[in-house]
Design a protein around this motif. Structure first.
Motif, PDB file in Angstrom:
ATOM      1  N   SER A   1      81.121  61.698  30.476  1.00 46.23           N
ATOM      2  CA  SER A   1      81.755  62.238  31.495  1.00 46.23           C
ATOM      3  C   SER A   1      82.477  63.664  30.941  1.00 46.23           C
ATOM      4  CB  SER A   1      82.410  61.907  32.576  1.00 46.23           C
ATOM      5  OG  SER A   1      81.999  60.763  33.146  1.00 46.23           O
TER       6      SER A   1
ATOM      7  N   GLU B   1      85.031  66.222  36.538  1.00 47.90           N
ATOM      8  CA  GLU B   1      84.377  65.351  35.664  1.00 47.90           C
ATOM      9  C   GLU B   1      85.685  64.832  34.832  1.00 47.90           C
ATOM     10  OE1 GLU B   1      81.036  66.256  33.541  1.00 47.90           O
ATOM     11  OE2 GLU B   1      79.718  66.626  35.454  1.00 47.90           O
TER      12      GLU B   1
ATOM     13  N   VAL C   1      77.451  62.859  36.816  1.00 48.83           N
ATOM     14  CA  VAL C   1      77.426  63.787  35.948  1.00 48.83           C
ATOM     15  C   VAL C   1      75.847  64.135  35.862  1.00 48.83           C
ATOM     16  CG1 VAL C   1      77.000  64.340  33.414  1.00 48.83           C
ATOM     17  CG2 VAL C   1      79.038  62.735  34.114  1.00 48.83           C
TER      18      VAL C   1
END
Length: 561
Positions: free
Chosen positions: A66, A108, A142
């Protein structure tokens, strides 16, 4: 690894990402100055292509870190905004879609950090969570964020309705939010399990624990001991120090498994009922547990051989070292490692209790089956004893004599590209000979996973190996074996590795086998070392009756529980 090769490795890993960032930056600059989106199309496609290459593992169902390629994706989104909103004047939906995708990408790292805080605490332990807490799948989020970038770019270049990009970015944000919620709730569950851990272990009342830390893929170290620890008839748990080890051990036992990674976390598992701690290797983190002086610390190790690691001075830090025979005790003294006699207990190698003892001279077997069990390269140059670089020539000579082969390389063979290549060459040779001549060679998954080491011993009439613990174990069978001298010239091999007194020595110190035919004549024919093997068996594996052989270990271990 040298500094130059380390730099090359880093560049090889980073080059696709760096190239994607450069291509995305070029696309952004062209989008800023060009009235036509076609100028920015080529570098944008290059950036997207390199992005996909970087994520190829995730696209095949694997994982992607991520927060990776954040810069590339943000540059591409900026490019989409300039072309679609600034130059082309598309509706506000595209701008919102670009903004939503950017927000998801920027979030993220926070979700990833929270997700990394999710790890299992225990398994099979009543009162502390019977199932491990699984880490949320951040790779999925992602990938969806990446799709949102591509869709935004597509809308900008093609003039498609911006609402499409808005819907996809909303989905990306929703998935990321859901993943973040999973991470937070599972971190809370982990904290709750840790809070209950000490009380759950105290209620379980274990008499001992098995401590294990090792690289992933090394579960054989504990797998060989778990059945005998079960036979002690006392409650115990396995303490591991990494998540990879946790997942491996959970598949091997129904006993409680506890994961504690840090030094200070070990206080949670030291409960009043504990009497002893067992170890199966000399991992650095063993030091963390040895400091608890209220326990008896017993080193079992995961094999007995004349290798350098088998007389490591670090064995002195344990209260007791359980060794197979007097040879292990003498090995320390012979190498200048002084240890009081009371630090040792000779318990044999219970793992060989089901090894069949030879009943027929090798010369009377028309087409003998030979086990080839080479070791791996070791962590350091001074412990590289692998014979695989000459294994092909040895196997070819055995096959030419009409032998069938059981080929079982060390599990760590795959860690060396050169050794793995030699292993594959041998498998190809055996496969071709099996097709051409019908010999029942055994190799690949059948020999390496479906059969145990003992199964391989019992399926063979003789063995070829090198400096490895399987040699001492094979000695129990009293069948003939050869050792390949790699690190030491053949004429000095017996001095360096005393077990070779019971072995036929193949000299490969020069990088090529020098005396193979003569060795195979003895190994498969007259076998002049038969009596020597019988005598050394007691020295290496203990003067213990074959009947009830493993009970000797169980009795000795029970004294400390």
């Amino acid at each position: 690894m040298t500094g130059k090769s380390g730099l090359r490795g880093w560049l090889a890993g980073r080059l696709p990402t760096l190239s994607a960032e450069v291509a995305a930056l070029i696309a952004l600059l062209l989008a800023a100055v060009a009235a036509s989106p076609l100028w920015a199309l080529a570098p944008a496609l290059v950036a997207v292509g390199l992005l996909g290459y970087t994520w190829r593992n995730a696209l095949r169902g694997g994982s992607v870190p991520s927060g990776s390629t954040v810069v590339t994706r943000l540059l591409l989104l900026a490019c989409a905004y300039l072309l679609g909103v600034v130059h082309s004047g598309q509706d506000v939906a595209l701008a919102l879609g670009v903004g939503g995708a950017a927000l998801a990408i920027l979030a993220e790292p926070a979700v990833s950090a929270t997700s990394r805080s999710v790890y299992p605490v225990s398994a099979n332990l009543r009162g502390s969570g019977l199932r491990p807490n699984l880490r949320p799948n951040t790779s999925r989020a992602v990938l969806v964020n990446g799709v949102a970038v591509v869709v935004a770019l597509g809308c900008a270049f093609l003039g498609a309705p911006g609402v499409v990009a808005l819907v996809v970015s909303a989905a990306a944000l929703a998935l990321l939010a859901f993943t973040g919620w999973q991470a937070v709730t599972r971190v809370q569950a982990r904290h709750a399990s840790e809070t209950r851990l000490n009380a759950a272990l105290a209620a379980y009342e274990p008499a001992f624990l098995l401590h294990w830390e090792a690289p992933a893929g090394t579960a054989y170290q504990v797998a060989m001991w778990l059945p005998y620890l079960e036979r002690l008839g006392k409650k115990y748990f396995v303490l591991v120090r990494s998540e990879a080890n946790f997942n491996e051990v959970v598949r091997l036992t129904t006993a409680p498994v506890v994961l504690r990674t840090g030094l200070t976390q070990l206080d949670d598992v030291i409960v009043p009922s504990l009497r002893a701690a067992f170890y199966v290797n000399t991992a650095t983190r063993n030091n963390h547990l040895v400091r608890y002086t209220n326990l008896t610390h017993i080193q079992l190790n995961h094999g007995d051989s004349d290798k350098v690691p088998s007389h490591n001075p670090v064995f002195r830090m344990y209260d007791k070292n359980f060794v197979a025979g007097q040879a292990a005790v003498d090995r320390f003294a012979a190498n200048g490692v002084r240890m009081p006699a009371e630090m040792f207990s000779i318990v044999g190698r219970p793992q060989v209790e089901n090894v069949a003892i030879a009943t027929t001279p090798i010369a009377s077997i028309t087409a003998p089956r030979v086990l080839y069990a080479p070791t791996w390269a070791g962590f350091y140059a001074d412990s590289n004893y692998s014979s695989l670089h000459v294994g092909y020539d040895i196997i070819k000579a055995l096959v030419a004599r009409g032998c069938s082969i059981v080929f079982r390389p060390h599990p760590y063979t795959m860690r060396s590209a050169a050794l793995l290549q030699e292993s594959e060459r041998i498998k190809t040779l055996l496969a071709e000979d099996r097709r051409a001549n019908g010999r029942p060679h055994v190799f690949g998954p059948e020999a390496e996973t479906k059969m145990s080491v003992v199964d391989c011993f019992n399926a063979s009439d003789a063995m070829v190996s090198d400096v490895s613990s399987v040699v001492a174990d094979y000695l129990f069978s009293e069948k003939p074996f050869a050792m390949v001298a790699v690190s030491t010239p053949g004429d000095r091999f017996t001095d360096a590795f005393p077990l070779a007194r019971a072995s036929y020595v193949i000299d490969a110190h020069s990088g090529r086998v020098a005396n193979l035919d003569l060795v195979l004549d003895d190994l498969l024919g007259s076998d002049p070392l038969a009596a020597t093997r019988h005598d050394l068996k007691k020295y290496y594996l203990g003067d213990i009756p074959a009947e009830g052989y493993a009970q000797h270990f169980l009795d000795e271990a029970g004294r400390y529980l």
